[in-house]
Design an enzyme around this catalytic site. Sequence first.
Site, PDB file in Angstrom:
ATOM      1  N   CYS A 141      -1.093  12.099   8.423  1.00 38.92           N
ATOM      2  CA  CYS A 141       0.128  12.478   7.715  1.00 38.92           C
ATOM      3  C   CYS A 141      -0.137  13.333   6.464  1.00 38.92           C
ATOM      4  O   CYS A 141      -0.570  14.464   6.604  1.00 38.92           O
ATOM      5  CB  CYS A 141       0.928  11.226   7.397  1.00 38.92           C
ATOM      6  SG  CYS A 141       2.675  11.579   7.405  1.00 38.92           S
ATOM      7  N   SER A 190       7.005   9.182  10.097  1.00 35.47           N
ATOM      8  CA  SER A 190       7.672   8.776   8.863  1.00 35.47           C
ATOM      9  C   SER A 190       7.198   9.690   7.758  1.00 35.47           C
ATOM     10  O   SER A 190       6.170   9.454   7.128  1.00 35.47           O
ATOM     11  CB  SER A 190       7.319   7.326   8.517  1.00 35.47           C
ATOM     12  OG  SER A 190       7.878   7.001   7.259  1.00 35.47           O
ATOM     13  N   HIS A 233       2.389   8.373  12.899  1.00 36.41           N
ATOM     14  CA  HIS A 233       1.668   7.155  12.527  1.00 36.41           C
ATOM     15  C   HIS A 233       1.517   6.246  13.721  1.00 36.41           C
ATOM     16  O   HIS A 233       2.166   5.200  13.821  1.00 36.41           O
ATOM     17  CB  HIS A 233       2.439   6.411  11.428  1.00 36.41           C
ATOM     18  CG  HIS A 233       2.368   7.087  10.120  1.00 36.41           C
ATOM     19  ND1 HIS A 233       1.256   7.031   9.324  1.00 36.41           N
ATOM     20  CD2 HIS A 233       3.264   7.881   9.496  1.00 36.41           C
ATOM     21  CE1 HIS A 233       1.487   7.747   8.243  1.00 36.41           C
ATOM     22  NE2 HIS A 233       2.681   8.272   8.330  1.00 36.41           N
ATOM     23  N   GLU A 235      -0.673   4.273  14.205  1.00 36.82           N
ATOM     24  CA  GLU A 235      -1.242   2.989  13.757  1.00 36.82           C
ATOM     25  C   GLU A 235      -0.198   2.032  13.194  1.00 36.82           C
ATOM     26  O   GLU A 235      -0.483   0.859  12.991  1.00 36.82           O
ATOM     27  CB  GLU A 235      -2.333   3.238  12.707  1.00 36.82           C
ATOM     28  CG  GLU A 235      -1.858   3.482  11.274  1.00 36.82           C
ATOM     29  CD  GLU A 235      -1.214   4.865  11.069  1.00 36.82           C
ATOM     30  OE1 GLU A 235      -1.197   5.652  12.034  1.00 36.82           O
ATOM     31  OE2 GLU A 235      -0.725   5.131   9.963  1.00 36.82           O
TER      32      GLU A 235
HETATM   33  C1  LIG Z   1       7.488  -0.204   2.725  1.00 37.04           C
HETATM   34  C2  LIG Z   1       6.427  -0.960   1.931  1.00 37.04           C
HETATM   35  C3  LIG Z   1       6.714  -0.820   0.434  1.00 37.04           C
HETATM   36  C4  LIG Z   1       6.344  -2.447   2.320  1.00 37.04           C
HETATM   37  O1  LIG Z   1       7.468  -3.004   1.896  1.00 37.04           O
HETATM   38  P1  LIG Z   1       7.534  -4.593   1.786  1.00 37.04           P
HETATM   39  O2  LIG Z   1       8.256  -4.830   0.515  1.00 37.04           O
HETATM   40  O3  LIG Z   1       8.018  -5.157   3.037  1.00 37.04           O
HETATM   41  O4  LIG Z   1       6.046  -5.100   1.664  1.00 37.04           O
HETATM   42  P2  LIG Z   1       5.560  -6.269   0.749  1.00 37.04           P
HETATM   43  O5  LIG Z   1       6.694  -7.156   0.339  1.00 37.04           O
HETATM   44  O6  LIG Z   1       4.728  -5.662  -0.303  1.00 37.04           O
HETATM   45  O7  LIG Z   1       4.636  -7.055   1.772  1.00 37.04           O
HETATM   46  C5  LIG Z   1       5.209  -8.069   2.552  1.00 37.04           C
HETATM   47  C6  LIG Z   1       4.316  -8.248   3.722  1.00 37.04           C
HETATM   48  O8  LIG Z   1       4.446  -7.110   4.579  1.00 37.04           O
HETATM   49  C7  LIG Z   1       3.184  -6.523   4.775  1.00 37.04           C
HETATM   50  N1  LIG Z   1       3.345  -5.078   4.853  1.00 37.04           N
HETATM   51  C8  LIG Z   1       3.600  -4.271   3.843  1.00 37.04           C
HETATM   52  N2  LIG Z   1       3.661  -3.019   4.265  1.00 37.04           N
HETATM   53  C9  LIG Z   1       3.454  -3.034   5.586  1.00 37.04           C
HETATM   54  C10 LIG Z   1       3.409  -2.055   6.580  1.00 37.04           C
HETATM   55  N3  LIG Z   1       3.583  -0.759   6.283  1.00 37.04           N
HETATM   56  N4  LIG Z   1       3.175  -2.423   7.845  1.00 37.04           N
HETATM   57  C11 LIG Z   1       2.979  -3.724   8.144  1.00 37.04           C
HETATM   58  N5  LIG Z   1       3.005  -4.716   7.240  1.00 37.04           N
HETATM   59  C12 LIG Z   1       3.247  -4.362   5.973  1.00 37.04           C
HETATM   60  C13 LIG Z   1       2.382  -6.891   3.562  1.00 37.04           C
HETATM   61  O9  LIG Z   1       1.011  -6.826   3.881  1.00 37.04           O
HETATM   62  C14 LIG Z   1       2.832  -8.305   3.331  1.00 37.04           C
HETATM   63  O10 LIG Z   1       2.198  -9.102   4.290  1.00 37.04           O
HETATM   64  P3  LIG Z   1       1.219 -10.258   3.760  1.00 37.04           P
HETATM   65  O11 LIG Z   1       2.070 -11.104   2.837  1.00 37.04           O
HETATM   66  O12 LIG Z   1       0.745 -10.934   5.001  1.00 37.04           O
HETATM   67  O13 LIG Z   1       0.143  -9.470   3.039  1.00 37.04           O
HETATM   68  C15 LIG Z   1       5.047  -0.486   2.274  1.00 37.04           C
HETATM   69  O14 LIG Z   1       4.881  -0.632   3.682  1.00 37.04           O
HETATM   70  C16 LIG Z   1       4.842   0.918   1.865  1.00 37.04           C
HETATM   71  O15 LIG Z   1       4.612   1.213   0.691  1.00 37.04           O
HETATM   72  N6  LIG Z   1       4.960   1.785   2.879  1.00 37.04           N
HETATM   73  C17 LIG Z   1       4.810   3.190   2.594  1.00 37.04           C
HETATM   74  C18 LIG Z   1       3.762   3.736   3.485  1.00 37.04           C
HETATM   75  C19 LIG Z   1       3.392   5.095   3.025  1.00 37.04           C
HETATM   76  O16 LIG Z   1       3.525   5.467   1.844  1.00 37.04           O
HETATM   77  N7  LIG Z   1       2.910   5.828   3.948  1.00 37.04           N
HETATM   78  C20 LIG Z   1       2.371   7.107   3.645  1.00 37.04           C
HETATM   79  C21 LIG Z   1       1.933   7.739   4.930  1.00 37.04           C
HETATM   80  S1  LIG Z   1       3.220   8.794   5.413  1.00 37.04           S
HETATM   81  C22 LIG Z   1       2.826  10.234   4.646  1.00 37.04           C
HETATM   82  O17 LIG Z   1       1.661  10.497   4.348  1.00 37.04           O
HETATM   83  C23 LIG Z   1       3.992  11.037   4.318  1.00 37.04           C
HETATM   84  C24 LIG Z   1       3.715  12.475   4.131  1.00 37.04           C
HETATM   85  C25 LIG Z   1       5.015  13.175   3.948  1.00 37.04           C
HETATM   86  O18 LIG Z   1       6.050  12.487   3.765  1.00 37.04           O
HETATM   87  O19 LIG Z   1       5.032  14.404   3.987  1.00 37.04           O
HETATM   88  N1  LIG Z   2       6.111   7.162   5.304  1.00 34.46           N
HETATM   89  C1  LIG Z   2       6.051   7.142   3.869  1.00 34.46           C
HETATM   90  C2  LIG Z   2       6.017   8.492   3.265  1.00 34.46           C
HETATM   91  C3  LIG Z   2       7.268   9.269   3.490  1.00 34.46           C
HETATM   92  O1  LIG Z   2       7.024  10.550   3.245  1.00 34.46           O
HETATM   93  C4  LIG Z   2       7.181   6.347   3.258  1.00 34.46           C
HETATM   94  O2  LIG Z   2       8.203   6.171   3.892  1.00 34.46           O
HETATM   95  O3  LIG Z   2       6.971   5.960   2.145  1.00 34.46           O
END
Ligand SMILES: CC(C)(COP(=O)(O)OP(=O)(O)OC[C@H]1O[C@@H](n2cnc3c(N)ncnc32)[C@H](O)[C@@H]1OP(=O)(O)O)[C@@H](O)C(=O)NCCC(=O)NCCSC(=O)CCC(=O)O
Ligand SMILES: N[C@@H](CCO)C(=O)O
Length: 332
Positions: A141, A190, A233, A235
């Site tokens: 990503c 995403s 993604h 994964e």
């Molecule tokens: C959405 C959140 C904030 C998770 O939200 P939550 O509030 O549910 O999580 P939490 O309360 O902190 O955690 C609760 C439980 O869920 C788990 N958990 C948290 N995130 C998870 C995920 N993505 N998948 C599976 N499980 C997940 C935690 O380990 C924890 O489990 P345990 O208690 O067992 O530990 C996180 O997933 C996140 O920050 N996602 C963003 C991903 C991201 O930034 N991706 C970037 C790649 S995309 C990219 O590069 C974009 C480029 C572009 O946009 O151009």
């Molecule tokens: N997939 C990530 C990045 C979005 O660009 C998110 O939702 O936070």
Amino acid sequence: MTILIDKDQVIAGPTLVPAAHELARDAGPELTIGLVNNMPDAALKATERQFMKLLQAAAGSRRIRFHCFSLPSVKRSPEAKWHVESEYSNLSDLERGKFDGLIVTGAEPIAPELDREPYWRDLTNLIDWAKVNTRSTIWSCLAAHAAVLHLDGIERQRLPAKCHGIFDCDVVADDSLTRFAPAPLKVSHSRLNEIAESDLMQGGYQVLTRSEEAGVDVFVRQYASRFVFFQGHPEYDALSLQREYLRDIGRYLARERENYPHLPVSYFDAATEEKLARFERKAAHQRHPALSNELPALNLRGDIGAGEAAAVLFRNWLRYLGADADAPRSVR
Ligand SMILES: CC(C)(COP(=O)(O)OP(=O)(O)OC[C@H]1O[C@@H](n2cnc3c(N)ncnc32)[C@H](O)[C@@H]1OP(=O)(O)O)[C@@H](O)C(=O)NCCC(=O)NCCSC(=O)CCC(=O)O
Ligand SMILES: N[C@@H](CCO)C(=O)O
């Protein structure tokens, strides 16, 4: 963190790695794979788990020495920093080590321009190092967008709305990476940005899978290392997109974002989509954080195929690394 992934067991921590003689079994040449985990704190451990699980399932009888890293310039909370400092290997170990494969995750885009992200310098150094010091690197990503910008000046394009959901991707080129792939490959996307296929073609990249709706999915470029780029993604766990969607609703209710997030495509079942549409109408005039307590129970569609695409892609990727590992080390 060095975890030896063996088909029978996962051994956590360097002190528990079995003595050399125990590794004499015919497991085939061990592969050393690094994960550079730049995901936000809340997804940090989940991302480790996702990739470890995928590699373990794809490894068959091969042993994998799996090391985790994170770019030091990625902003982290004290707790996440402690986890990285105590559980991850030092980035300098990466440059001193011999890695067959490397996986570099994305990150939530913060700066409008990629080269203004705080980790840009570290990421471009990593791209240059990986080109000649790995057999193959997977860029996920945002890392994929950063790599093509750094390597060929190809700019990502900001999308009018976040591309997120489960997308049917078609194999559009014959390549070992997509061998035995189901048709269609169902992949989570995403992202707020995209790389245009025309730019990639002009830059000499080869697109392997593409979605009619989401555009380019997997594309590759051969350097000394084979660079594999995932705009999606594969994964992601089944619930990863739901977590992001709920986070985005929470941000809207807390007035941390302007607009209400669109529904993820082909992800929730029809009844849930209706309930979420009703919730969105309510949120428009009752915009406060407490409203999230009234979110309905959420059910996913039965056909999202979480992990299926990743299983094929990672099994083929490890075969590629292993085949190369069996061959005499070519001069890079
Ligand atoms: C959405 C959140 C904030 C998770 O939200 P939550 O509030 O549910 O999580 P939490 O309360 O902190 O955690 C609760 C439980 O869920 C788990 N958990 C948290 N995130 C998870 C995920 N993505 N998948 C599976 N499980 C997940 C935690 O380990 C924890 O489990 P345990 O208690 O067992 O530990 C996180 O997933 C996140 O920050 N996602 C963003 C991903 C991201 O930034 N991706 C970037 C790649 S995309 C990219 O590069 C974009 C480029 C572009 O946009 O151009
Ligand atoms: N997939 C990530 C990045 C979005 O660009 C998110 O939702 O936070």
